[in-house]
Design a protein around this motif. Structure first.
Motif, PDB file in Angstrom:
ATOM      1  N   LEU A  50      80.105  27.258 114.536  1.00  0.00           N
ATOM      2  CA  LEU A  50      81.079  28.082 115.320  1.00  0.00           C
ATOM      3  C   LEU A  50      81.902  28.797 114.246  1.00  0.00           C
ATOM      4  N   CYS A  91      79.866  38.336 118.067  1.00  0.00           N
ATOM      5  CA  CYS A  91      80.665  39.242 119.072  1.00  0.00           C
ATOM      6  C   CYS A  91      81.417  40.329 118.341  1.00  0.00           C
ATOM      7  N   ALA A 149      85.199  31.064 125.392  1.00  0.00           N
ATOM      8  CA  ALA A 149      84.887  31.903 124.334  1.00  0.00           C
ATOM      9  C   ALA A 149      85.632  31.299 122.909  1.00  0.00           C
ATOM     10  N   CYS A 180      78.844  32.428 123.520  1.00  0.00           N
ATOM     11  CA  CYS A 180      79.491  31.310 122.948  1.00  0.00           C
ATOM     12  C   CYS A 180      79.280  30.106 124.043  1.00  0.00           C
TER      13      CYS A 180
END
Ligand code: SF4
Length: 210
Positions: free
Chosen positions: A15, A21, A89, A112
């Motif tokens: 992550l 994005c 998200a 996500c």
């Protein structure tokens, strides 16, 4: 060592490195790798959470944690230690034209969601608490009024794991649903269901205040 811990730590490293994005605003926000059977899923961090480095760090979080403290005797610090906090998200989506935070779009949710699927697979939650309409839609497929889903406990399969689900309204200042009726009563019912759930009881054992 619990096998879930290295799995969650690897997800967090992935992550932290994610820039998938283009319209999202970093940094990536996630909580610690809490080995809990209770999983709370929010929508997305707001503009302040990135600087604090933790989810629900600003006004919506104050309201959310106040609900659990006043209804169930579990304060914010304890909640963060005992419940795994995820989101649809993990980056701030920016502001919408209407003034509130932009909702993540379908592609962002899908990207996500791959992290969320890995977290669910690692944690095998027995209770999921989706917070707000977007998270509720992801977990329960419910797109209607909050009155149709808050205040009840449901059984669902989420990312391949069968689990109980108790939905909660979004605590943001933009939403007024939980301050009037029937929102107040339904929220109280939902929190009572959380307090009675065996996974919550186990997760918060020894921490609840009278
Ligand atoms: S929202 Fe999720 S998938 Fe998109 S850049 Fe942030 S961490 Fe990556």
């Amino acid at each position: 060592m619990d096998r879930r811990l290295p799995l969650l730590q690897q997800i967090h490293r992935d992550l932290d490195a994610c820039r998938a994005c283009p319209a999202m605003i970093g940094p990536v926000v996630h909580g610690p790798p809490v080995l809990s059977r209770v999983l709370l899923i929010g929508q997305a961090p707001g503009p302040r959470e990135g600087s604090f480095g933790r989810p629900f760090a600003w006004t919506a979080g104050k309201t959310l944690f106040q609900w659990f403290e006043s209804a169930l005797g579990v304060d914010e610090a304890t909640f963060r230690e005992r419940v795994y906090i995820a989101a649809v998200a993990r980056c701030f989506p920016g502001k919408a034209a209407s003034g509130g935070d932009r909702k993540p779009d379908r592609d962002e949710i899908a990207r996500c969601g791959a992290f969320l699927a890995r977290e669910v697979d690692a944690l095998r939650p027995e209770l999921i608490l989706p917070v707000g309409g977007l998270a509720i839609e992801q977990v329960l497929g419910h797109r209607g009024l909050l009155t149709g889903v808050i205040g009840a406990q449901r059984r669902a399969v989420f990312h391949g794991v069968e689990t109980d689900v108790i939905a909660l309204p979004h605590p943001s200042g933009v939403s007024t649903w939980h301050r009037g009726e029937p929102g107040k009563t339904l929220l109280a019912q939902a929190l009572a269901l959380v307090g009675a759930h065996p996974a919550w009881v186990a997760a918060t054992r020894g921490a609840r205040q009278a």
